[in-house]
Each structure stands twice: as C-alpha cells, then as structure tokens.
Design a protein around this motif. Structure first.
Motif, PDB file in Angstrom:
ATOM      1  N   GLY A 151       0.850  -1.183   0.000  1.00 39.32           N
ATOM      2  CA  GLY A 151       0.000   0.000   0.000  1.00 39.32           C
ATOM      3  C   GLY A 151       0.883   1.229   0.000  1.00 39.32           C
ATOM      4  N   GLN A 152       0.531   2.203  -0.795  1.00 40.41           N
ATOM      5  CA  GLN A 152       1.285   3.447  -0.834  1.00 40.41           C
ATOM      6  C   GLN A 152       0.328   4.593  -0.552  1.00 40.41           C
ATOM      7  OE1 GLN A 152       3.759   3.839  -4.331  1.00 40.41           O
ATOM      8  NE2 GLN A 152       4.118   1.650  -4.414  1.00 40.41           N
ATOM      9  N   PHE A 153       0.740   5.450   0.385  1.00 36.25           N
ATOM     10  CA  PHE A 153      -0.104   6.586   0.739  1.00 36.25           C
ATOM     11  C   PHE A 153       0.758   7.774   1.112  1.00 36.25           C
ATOM     12  CE2 PHE A 153       0.602   4.079   4.507  1.00 36.25           C
ATOM     13  CZ  PHE A 153       0.563   4.922   5.607  1.00 36.25           C
ATOM     14  N   ARG A 154       0.146   8.944   1.076  1.00 38.35           N
ATOM     15  CA  ARG A 154       0.851  10.195   1.364  1.00 38.35           C
ATOM     16  C   ARG A 154       0.086  10.931   2.462  1.00 38.35           C
ATOM     17  NH1 ARG A 154       1.501  12.448  -3.815  1.00 38.35           N
ATOM     18  NH2 ARG A 154       3.409  11.202  -3.853  1.00 38.35           N
TER      19      ARG A 154
ATOM     20  N   ASN B  83       0.104  14.453   4.128  1.00 36.87           N
ATOM     21  CA  ASN B  83       0.521  15.850   4.066  1.00 36.87           C
ATOM     22  C   ASN B  83       1.925  16.000   3.457  1.00 36.87           C
ATOM     23  OD1 ASN B  83       0.061  18.565   4.310  1.00 36.87           O
ATOM     24  ND2 ASN B  83       0.519  18.676   6.484  1.00 36.87           N
ATOM     25  N   GLY B  84       2.139  15.327   2.338  1.00 41.72           N
ATOM     26  CA  GLY B  84       3.399  15.446   1.615  1.00 41.72           C
ATOM     27  C   GLY B  84       4.444  14.396   1.940  1.00 41.72           C
ATOM     28  N   VAL B  85       4.229  13.563   2.950  1.00 40.89           N
ATOM     29  CA  VAL B  85       5.197  12.532   3.317  1.00 40.89           C
ATOM     30  C   VAL B  85       4.680  11.179   2.818  1.00 40.89           C
ATOM     31  CG1 VAL B  85       6.387  11.355   5.212  1.00 40.89           C
ATOM     32  CG2 VAL B  85       5.919  13.818   5.365  1.00 40.89           C
ATOM     33  N   ASP B  86       5.508  10.504   2.033  1.00 41.00           N
ATOM     34  CA  ASP B  86       5.124   9.213   1.466  1.00 41.00           C
ATOM     35  C   ASP B  86       5.422   8.065   2.420  1.00 41.00           C
ATOM     36  OD1 ASP B  86       4.260  10.405  -0.878  1.00 41.00           O
ATOM     37  OD2 ASP B  86       6.161  10.102  -1.919  1.00 41.00           O
ATOM     38  N   PHE B  87       4.498   7.112   2.446  1.00 42.71           N
ATOM     39  CA  PHE B  87       4.618   5.904   3.249  1.00 42.71           C
ATOM     40  C   PHE B  87       4.274   4.709   2.375  1.00 42.71           C
ATOM     41  CE2 PHE B  87       3.770   9.137   6.369  1.00 42.71           C
ATOM     42  CZ  PHE B  87       4.319   8.704   7.560  1.00 42.71           C
ATOM     43  N   VAL B  88       4.790   3.561   2.756  1.00 42.50           N
ATOM     44  CA  VAL B  88       4.322   2.290   2.212  1.00 42.50           C
ATOM     45  C   VAL B  88       3.895   1.432   3.403  1.00 42.50           C
ATOM     46  CG1 VAL B  88       5.699   2.349   0.110  1.00 42.50           C
ATOM     47  CG2 VAL B  88       6.641   1.278   2.134  1.00 42.50           C
ATOM     48  N   CYS B  89       3.062   0.449   3.130  1.00 41.22           N
ATOM     49  CA  CYS B  89       2.626  -0.438   4.208  1.00 41.22           C
ATOM     50  C   CYS B  89       2.233  -1.779   3.622  1.00 41.22           C
ATOM     51  CB  CYS B  89       1.475   0.178   4.993  1.00 41.22           C
ATOM     52  SG  CYS B  89      -0.055   0.354   4.059  1.00 41.22           S
TER      53      CYS B  89
END
Length: 155
Positions: A58-61, A63-69
């Motif tokens: 899963g990829q999400f942002r 407030n401008g910071v990218d994360f994966v999970c």
C-alpha cells in the motif's frame, strides 16, 4: 504502482493496512491513498495462505510525506523505538491531532501518544525547542501527557 520516494517509512500491520491507510488520510490534510496492491490467490504460493485480499503493498501520502505499508501477519509489531513527529502551529492543532491519534492513555507522556494500531506519535508545537530551554520548562513538560503550550510558556 506509484513511484517510490528515495527514502520512506514502511509500516508492517498484521491485517489492518487498508484500514490504517484510510484512517491516516482522514486525520492529516493533503493526504491520499496512492495505490493498493493485494496478495494474489493463495493457491499460488504457501506464503499467501490466508492473505488473499490483504495488502501486499500500500502506498499513501500524509501531508506530503510518502509511506508504504503491508499486511504481513502478527510476527512484528510497532514499538516506541520508532515514532512520527507532528509539528503543530498552535494548541488548537495539538488538541486536534491528539484527540484523533491518542488511543492508549497509559502510553501518553511528554507529547507522545500511541494510535489504535499501536504506532507512536509525538504531537508537539513547532517551536518546542524554544519552550523547553529552561530546566523548569523541561520539568513541566516531563509531567505533561499532551503538551500544553501555555504551561510551558508560564513555567
């Protein structure tokens, strides 16, 4: 699949990655889920048993910071050794994030809280360094759970 940032945090959930992404993007402004890839049919590999429909990437942002999970099962859990700092402009913003993210009262200390997924957050004012310059201010902060800016200013 969305393109990855050079460095970004990856969050391992037991089986709540989709729920967590939806929750986090509802908490932070300018946030979105970028992509969700699910585990393939479990008959394809022994590692996929029981994982059909769960999030493999899963990829999400936020407030401008990218994360994966991912949903990886119960083998690993979050600890306080890793936390995310939310730098707030005022008490109102601290109060808002605190009310949305703090779900484990016994984990609250000095602006740190833990959300319903077990992830630790530091909800602090952007000028925290200025608010804890004197020993008496640090003593006040050490007694706080949620940071109260006025108490630090008046210490």
């Amino acid at each position: 699949m969305a393109e990855l940032s050079f460095i970004q945090p990856c969050l391992w959930f037991n089986d709540q990655a989709r729920e967590a992404m939806e929750y986090y993007v509802s908490v932070f402004p300018n946030s979105e889920i970028l992509s969700i890839d699910e585990y393939p049919d479990e008959s394809l590999d022994e590692h996929f048993v029981g994982m059909a429909g769960k999030v493999v990437n899963g990829q999400f942002r936020l407030n401008g910071v990218d994360f994966v999970c991912l949903d990886g099962g119960p083998d690993f859990t979050f600890t306080e050794a890793i936390s995310f700092v939310v730098s707030c402009r005022d008490q109102e913003e601290i109060d808002r994030y605190w009310s949305q993210l703090s779900h484990v009262p016994e984990s609250e200390q000095c602006g740190w809280c833990k959300d319903r997924f077990g992830l630790s957050w530091q909800i602090i004012p952007a000028n925290m360094g200025d608010l804890i310059r004197r020993p008496e201010q640090i003593q006040v902060m050490m007694r706080q759970k949620k940071i109260i800016i006025a108490e630090l200013e008046n210490a």
